[in-house]
Every structure is written in C-alpha cells, then in structure tokens.
Design an enzyme around this catalytic site. Sequence first.
Site, mmCIF file in Angstrom:
data_model
loop_
_atom_site.group_PDB
_atom_site.id
_atom_site.type_symbol
_atom_site.label_atom_id
_atom_site.label_comp_id
_atom_site.label_asym_id
_atom_site.label_seq_id
_atom_site.Cartn_x
_atom_site.Cartn_y
_atom_site.Cartn_z
ATOM 1 N N CYS A 2 0.855 -1.177 0.000
ATOM 2 C CA CYS A 2 0.000 0.000 0.000
ATOM 3 C C CYS A 2 0.890 1.224 0.000
ATOM 4 O O CYS A 2 2.105 1.102 0.154
ATOM 5 C CB CYS A 2 -0.860 0.001 1.255
ATOM 6 S SG CYS A 2 -1.729 -1.549 1.466
ATOM 7 N N ARG A 27 0.942 1.941 -5.963
ATOM 8 C CA ARG A 27 1.195 0.908 -4.962
ATOM 9 C C ARG A 27 -0.091 0.189 -4.538
ATOM 10 O O ARG A 27 -0.046 -0.810 -3.828
ATOM 11 C CB ARG A 27 1.841 1.531 -3.709
ATOM 12 C CG ARG A 27 3.179 2.152 -3.960
ATOM 13 C CD ARG A 27 3.743 2.709 -2.670
ATOM 14 N NE ARG A 27 4.018 1.658 -1.725
ATOM 15 C CZ ARG A 27 5.164 1.002 -1.650
ATOM 16 N NH1 ARG A 27 6.134 1.279 -2.480
ATOM 17 N NH2 ARG A 27 5.337 0.065 -0.752
ATOM 18 N N TRP A 71 -3.972 -1.706 -1.305
ATOM 19 C CA TRP A 71 -4.079 -2.883 -2.173
ATOM 20 C C TRP A 71 -4.363 -4.032 -1.226
ATOM 21 O O TRP A 71 -3.506 -4.428 -0.443
ATOM 22 C CB TRP A 71 -2.762 -3.080 -2.922
ATOM 23 C CG TRP A 71 -2.799 -4.165 -3.948
ATOM 24 C CD1 TRP A 71 -3.244 -4.066 -5.238
ATOM 25 C CD2 TRP A 71 -2.317 -5.511 -3.800
ATOM 26 N NE1 TRP A 71 -3.085 -5.267 -5.876
ATOM 27 C CE2 TRP A 71 -2.529 -6.167 -5.027
ATOM 28 C CE3 TRP A 71 -1.758 -6.225 -2.749
ATOM 29 C CZ2 TRP A 71 -2.184 -7.498 -5.229
ATOM 30 C CZ3 TRP A 71 -1.416 -7.553 -2.950
ATOM 31 C CH2 TRP A 71 -1.628 -8.170 -4.179
ATOM 32 N N ASN A 97 1.326 -0.567 6.074
ATOM 33 C CA ASN A 97 1.620 -1.348 4.870
ATOM 34 C C ASN A 97 2.386 -2.577 5.343
ATOM 35 O O ASN A 97 3.367 -2.437 6.056
ATOM 36 C CB ASN A 97 2.471 -0.489 3.923
ATOM 37 C CG ASN A 97 2.979 -1.266 2.729
ATOM 38 O OD1 ASN A 97 2.387 -2.264 2.330
ATOM 39 N ND2 ASN A 97 4.071 -0.798 2.146
ATOM 40 N N GLY A 98 1.920 -3.774 4.970
ATOM 41 C CA GLY A 98 2.611 -4.988 5.401
ATOM 42 C C GLY A 98 1.609 -6.026 5.860
ATOM 43 O O GLY A 98 0.414 -5.927 5.537
ATOM 44 N N GLU A 469 8.232 -11.961 -22.269
ATOM 45 C CA GLU A 469 7.942 -10.661 -21.667
ATOM 46 C C GLU A 469 6.842 -9.934 -22.462
ATOM 47 O O GLU A 469 5.959 -9.306 -21.874
ATOM 48 C CB GLU A 469 9.227 -9.819 -21.593
ATOM 49 C CG GLU A 469 9.058 -8.367 -21.209
ATOM 50 C CD GLU A 469 8.373 -8.150 -19.865
ATOM 51 O OE1 GLU A 469 8.194 -9.115 -19.100
ATOM 52 O OE2 GLU A 469 7.983 -7.001 -19.605
ATOM 53 N N LYS A 473 3.328 -8.612 -20.907
ATOM 54 C CA LYS A 473 2.884 -7.218 -21.013
ATOM 55 C C LYS A 473 1.452 -7.162 -21.543
ATOM 56 O O LYS A 473 0.620 -6.422 -21.045
ATOM 57 C CB LYS A 473 3.828 -6.509 -21.976
ATOM 58 C CG LYS A 473 4.403 -5.208 -21.730
ATOM 59 C CD LYS A 473 5.213 -4.805 -20.573
ATOM 60 C CE LYS A 473 5.008 -5.401 -19.242
ATOM 61 N NZ LYS A 473 6.164 -5.345 -18.381
ATOM 62 N N GLU A 476 -1.113 -8.409 -18.831
ATOM 63 C CA GLU A 476 -1.383 -7.591 -17.653
ATOM 64 C C GLU A 476 -2.140 -6.313 -17.959
ATOM 65 O O GLU A 476 -2.943 -5.885 -17.148
ATOM 66 C CB GLU A 476 -0.120 -7.320 -16.820
ATOM 67 C CG GLU A 476 0.943 -6.563 -17.503
ATOM 68 C CD GLU A 476 2.200 -6.397 -16.646
ATOM 69 O OE1 GLU A 476 2.095 -6.297 -15.423
ATOM 70 O OE2 GLU A 476 3.290 -6.345 -17.229
ATOM 71 N N HIS A 492 4.859 -29.167 -30.292
ATOM 72 C CA HIS A 492 4.844 -30.136 -29.196
ATOM 73 C C HIS A 492 3.646 -29.903 -28.271
ATOM 74 O O HIS A 492 3.687 -30.248 -27.101
ATOM 75 C CB HIS A 492 6.157 -30.065 -28.405
ATOM 76 C CG HIS A 492 7.353 -30.375 -29.250
ATOM 77 N ND1 HIS A 492 7.574 -31.624 -29.788
ATOM 78 C CD2 HIS A 492 8.358 -29.587 -29.704
ATOM 79 C CE1 HIS A 492 8.689 -31.603 -30.522
ATOM 80 N NE2 HIS A 492 9.174 -30.365 -30.479
ATOM 81 N N LYS A 591 2.188 -2.015 -8.223
ATOM 82 C CA LYS A 591 3.549 -1.799 -8.722
ATOM 83 C C LYS A 591 4.586 -2.516 -7.883
ATOM 84 O O LYS A 591 5.547 -3.055 -8.391
ATOM 85 C CB LYS A 591 3.827 -0.299 -8.727
ATOM 86 C CG LYS A 591 5.167 0.091 -9.275
ATOM 87 C CD LYS A 591 5.146 0.074 -10.777
ATOM 88 C CE LYS A 591 6.491 0.327 -11.395
ATOM 89 N NZ LYS A 591 6.560 -0.253 -12.753
HETATM 90 C C1 F6R Z 1 5.220 -6.571 -14.902
HETATM 91 C C2 F6R Z 1 5.741 -6.184 -13.625
HETATM 92 C C3 F6R Z 1 5.941 -7.233 -12.588
HETATM 93 C C4 F6R Z 1 7.268 -6.964 -11.872
HETATM 94 C C5 F6R Z 1 7.446 -7.933 -10.704
HETATM 95 C C6 F6R Z 1 8.780 -7.748 -10.029
HETATM 96 O O1 F6R Z 1 5.114 -5.485 -15.753
HETATM 97 O O2 F6R Z 1 6.007 -5.044 -13.401
HETATM 98 O O3 F6R Z 1 5.934 -8.507 -13.140
HETATM 99 O O4 F6R Z 1 8.299 -7.106 -12.790
HETATM 100 O O5 F6R Z 1 6.425 -7.734 -9.778
HETATM 101 O O6 F6R Z 1 8.927 -6.448 -9.555
HETATM 102 P P1 F6R Z 1 10.350 -5.872 -9.167
HETATM 103 O O7 F6R Z 1 11.161 -5.798 -10.398
HETATM 104 O O8 F6R Z 1 10.070 -4.537 -8.558
HETATM 105 O O9 F6R Z 1 10.944 -6.845 -8.183
#
Ligand code: F6R
Length: 596
Positions: A2, A27, A71, A97-98, A469, A473, A476, A492, A591
């Site tokens: 959060c 966040r 969150w 937060n936690g 990747e 993208k 998500e 396969h 994030k």
């Molecule tokens: C995807 C994304 C997440 C982060 C993952 C790790 O776009 O942002 O998959 O890559 O949560 O986050 P970090 O790099 O902050 O450890």
Amino acid sequence: MCGIVGYTGPRDASEVLLSSLRRLEYRGYDSAGIAVIGEHLAIHKDKGELAVIEHSLPSMHGGIGIGHTRWATCGRPSQENAHPFTDCSGTIALVHNGIIENYAALKKGLLDRGHIFSSETDTEVIVHLVEERNSGDLREALVSALSDIKGTYAIVLAMEGSEKIVAARKENPLVIGVGVGENFVASDVTALLEYTSKVLYLMDGEVAEISPSKVTIFDASGQTVRRVPEMVTWTAEDAKKGGFAHFMLKEIFEQPEAIRNTLIGNVDRLEQDEGVLGEDVPAIKLVACGTSYHAGLVGKYVLEKLGKIPTTVELASEFRYSSDVREDPLVIVISQSGETADALAATREARRRGLHTLAITNVVGSTMTREAEETMYTRAGPEIGVAATKTYISQLVALYLTAMRIGHRRRTIDADTLRNMRTELTSLPQVVRRVLDNSESVMEACGMIAQSRDAFYLGRNISYPVMLEGALKLKEISYIHAEGYAAGELKHGPLALIGPDTPVVAACMRDHTYDKMIANLSEVKARDAPVIAIANEGDEEIEQVADKVIHIPEVQPLFSPFPLSVATQLIAYHVANLKGCSIDKPRNLAKSVTVE
Ligand code: F6R
C-alpha cells in the site's frame, strides 16, 4: 503493498496528503483514506480510487495528518477495511503497509479485553494495542505494541493533541521528507518530490518521531540515530505524465534516456576487477520475479555468450525451495523496486547460504540495497505505470554490462570485442528511438489482437525470453490471455490451439534462426491464424507468411532484444488502449509487490 503518507507542519494537511497519495496510487488503488488532526481527529475513507475520496472530501482543517492508498491483502476492499484506523477513543489514527502474521491471536485477546473492531483487517489490531499501551508518549506506546507483533510493517501514527507523527518500519519502505518548519513521511520519494528533495531513509527496526521542526530516529534498542539527510535527484516533473496519455506510454518513450542513464552510471566500471563481479566464480544464478525474471532470462544468454559462465535463472519465489547443492556462488537479484518481498526473501536466503549477492535495482535506498552485498543501480528514473517498461530495458543494459565486465575479466572477450559491444550499447538509444518513431504503424497491427481472447508470442534463441515478456505485457494491461513460447515448441502441444481466432506475434530477426521461424509461421498460417511478424527493416520475404509486419532496425543479433522489446511494449500498449483498459493501473495488480 500500500502507499502511506504523513505530514506535520503549517500547510493544510489534507491537501498535502491527497497530492502525495496521488503519486503513490501505483502501490495500490482499491481504497483510500486520510486522517487529519485539527481541533479533533477526523477521518475520511472509502472503497475505490483516490478520486472517490477526493470528490466526497468534507472540510478537514488541520496541519497534522496521515493517509493511505490500499491494495487489499487481508479483508476485501471496502470502506470499513480502508485505512486509517482509529482506536476505541477515536483519538489515535494509524496507517499500515505490510502483514501482521499473528493478528488473529492478538485480536482475540483485544476483543476479550473489550476492544471494538470495525474491520476485517490485520492492521486494526495495531492501533488497539497502541491504545492499551499509551500513557501519553505515542512512540513508546508503538514500540511496546510492536514487541507483540509478528510480521512486516511500515506504520505511521498520529494522535489528537500532539503535533508529532510517529513512524516505524520492518521490511516495508518508509522515507522521511525533511522540510523547513514542516516534515513528511511516505512509502517512497515520488510522493515527496513536490515538497522536498531532502530525505532520510528509515531502516528496518527503526522508529521515528516527526514534528514540524524536528525528526528524531531511534534504533531497535531505543538509542537515537544520527543520520544526515540525502538529496534526491529526481524531480516532481519526472513523476508526472508530461503530455502523454498514460504513464506507461511516457515511460516507453523515455527508454532512450533510460538506456543512456544506465550506461552513464555503470559503463566506467567495465574494466574494473573489484567487488563481487571481481570474484572468480564458476557459475551465476539470476533470481527475480515477473518482468525482472524475463530480463534475467535474456541476461543468461548474454552472460553465457560473453562471459562463458554457466548461468541459471530462477524465480525468486521458488529459490528458497531449491536445494543448496549447486555451485553458483554469485546470486544476482534483479528487482526494479528493490522492495519485492519474494526477491528480498531470495536475497536473504542467498546470504544465509553464504553466497555473494549483487542487487540490480532502480530505487536508491530501497530495502534490497541494504540486504545485498553490492548494488548496481539502473537509474531509469521513477516508473509509475504498473507495467514495467523502462526499468526492464535498463535491467537489460545492466545485465549486458555485467556480462561484458565478466567476459573482460575472464578473458573470454578481447579488448576489440569489448569496444565493439560498448559502441553497440551506446547506439541503442537511437535504435530504440527509431522503433518509437514507428509507434503509429505498430498500432495498425493491433486491431486483430484487440478482438481476440488469446494470443501467442513466438521467438527463438535470445528472442524467446523477449517474447515471454511481450506476452506478459499484453496479459497484464489488455487482459488478453497470451502465451510466450519457444517457436520450436509449438508443434509439441500448443499448435492444437492455433486457429483463426488466435493471433500469433512472432520475432523474426535476420539471424541464424530466421529460416526456422519462417517454417514455424508457415505451420501457423496453414491453420489460418493471423500472423503479426516483428522483422528487420528491409525484410520483404516475411510478407509471404505474415498478415502484418512491424519493422524494427537491424542490430547485431545479441542486441536485438532492445528494439524487439520496445515493439512488443508498443503492441501491448496499443491493444490495451484500443480496448479502453486501465493501462497504468491494471486490475488486481500493484507496482510494488511487498507480500510473498
Ligand atoms: C510486470 C511487472 C511485474 C514486476 C514484478 C517484479 O510489468 O512489473 O511482473 O516485474 O512484480 O517487480 P520488481 O522488479 O520490482 O521486483
């Protein structure tokens, strides 16, 4: 996961809190709330994004306050479960937060002792414990409450009748913003940039007392800590949209600069032999989550090619389950935020096993920088969009530099090759710029994906992890189910799913994988699947197997992940935009994932 903020000073606290929380919405954004102390403590909170509480904000005057954007982890998103929480007397307010692991037992005891709870959250027990221990000194009450708590936290508290706010941290970030006659606290510096660039990072186990004129930090044993404030170089402008429709698009377009900054910050160490990269290790393990994990998969190709060093890549959340038998004494943990719980746990596990640890992260002062033996900063600037883009490209640069440095030390690349690679890296900002200039034509290829429920992303060799990747993208931010596959694996199993409704995005670089990719695409075309090929400029042959072609500049094969990644980011962005999705804040995601 959060965002929390606090303010004490002469300004209208509600304005400061809301403006700071706006920068922290990445966040978490399922509920929000603020508490302001004027004559009395007043709280306003609700389910939904910050805008919901802004629109219904009552008049809340006072110069002391705390705020939260949530969150949900314990208790569904609702007004009752939104922070801040108060004690039974309604005079103490708290944001957290936690995760409090032993909250059920604590809550039972508190209920038995007559406390009344208003939420399903773990957090609420803290404010009731503080109430029980409070005899006028809020910090002492918090320290006493924390001694009963098992779990992780960043906490900020305010109390009626006091101009001090109190903050504590354990494994969740908190940074204090130092002003003149006013002070701030927040989950990260982006929330503070509008007000101050002078910051004090709170360390694990520390508690801070923050009044308008003074900040006092106490360590776990209650001793005061002397810490000199640091200056942050990011500006408030860095954290705004700067004319782009979304932060994600802005951040995609900032990639030439991000690459340059990562290079500037690290390139001069290529020929140095000190630190963990100076050790003669027989193998390397890369550990990360999500997009950072995909950067690691690309890194494996480069480390093995240039450094001739056996490299494995492991998901951070799985690292702890792996047997402690392999010879990979250097663990490189990649995390843009430096706060991801799984990545932090993996760093600690690596240290417990007696391994060297190097963190690659974007956030100065993040927890990981203190947990790992050494840190390499990517310096991509603040990333606000939940989907990682510029931080990912910067991670690639950091990993290429690492591979070059190891190759140089192990003499697996000679001085000419090192120079050549360096030149290639230096030219990447222009290469990426050319892909960005083509953004409109990428959009033309996106209609057929936007109409689909499923999509496949194919690549071979180093393009394979890039397509993993690309698929992540798309998933998500557009909510389209997408699978990345090594093109050779198609027959396969997944070929059974290929048909007119499953567009295939394929990386067809003009290298030794090209003919095989064409053969794979012919198999796909034979099943009437729409093909979007990402191919090199000047490639006309590809038109025979593709319905749409996105052309990207040709670079040395080892460097193709850079233009290729940017093309896949643009595809994901345009598809999500065509579908009208919430691009910067995709549903269910946050994030910084600070829970395991
Ligand atoms: C995807 C994304 C997440 C982060 C993952 C790790 O776009 O942002 O998959 O890559 O949560 O986050 P970090 O790099 O902050 O450890």
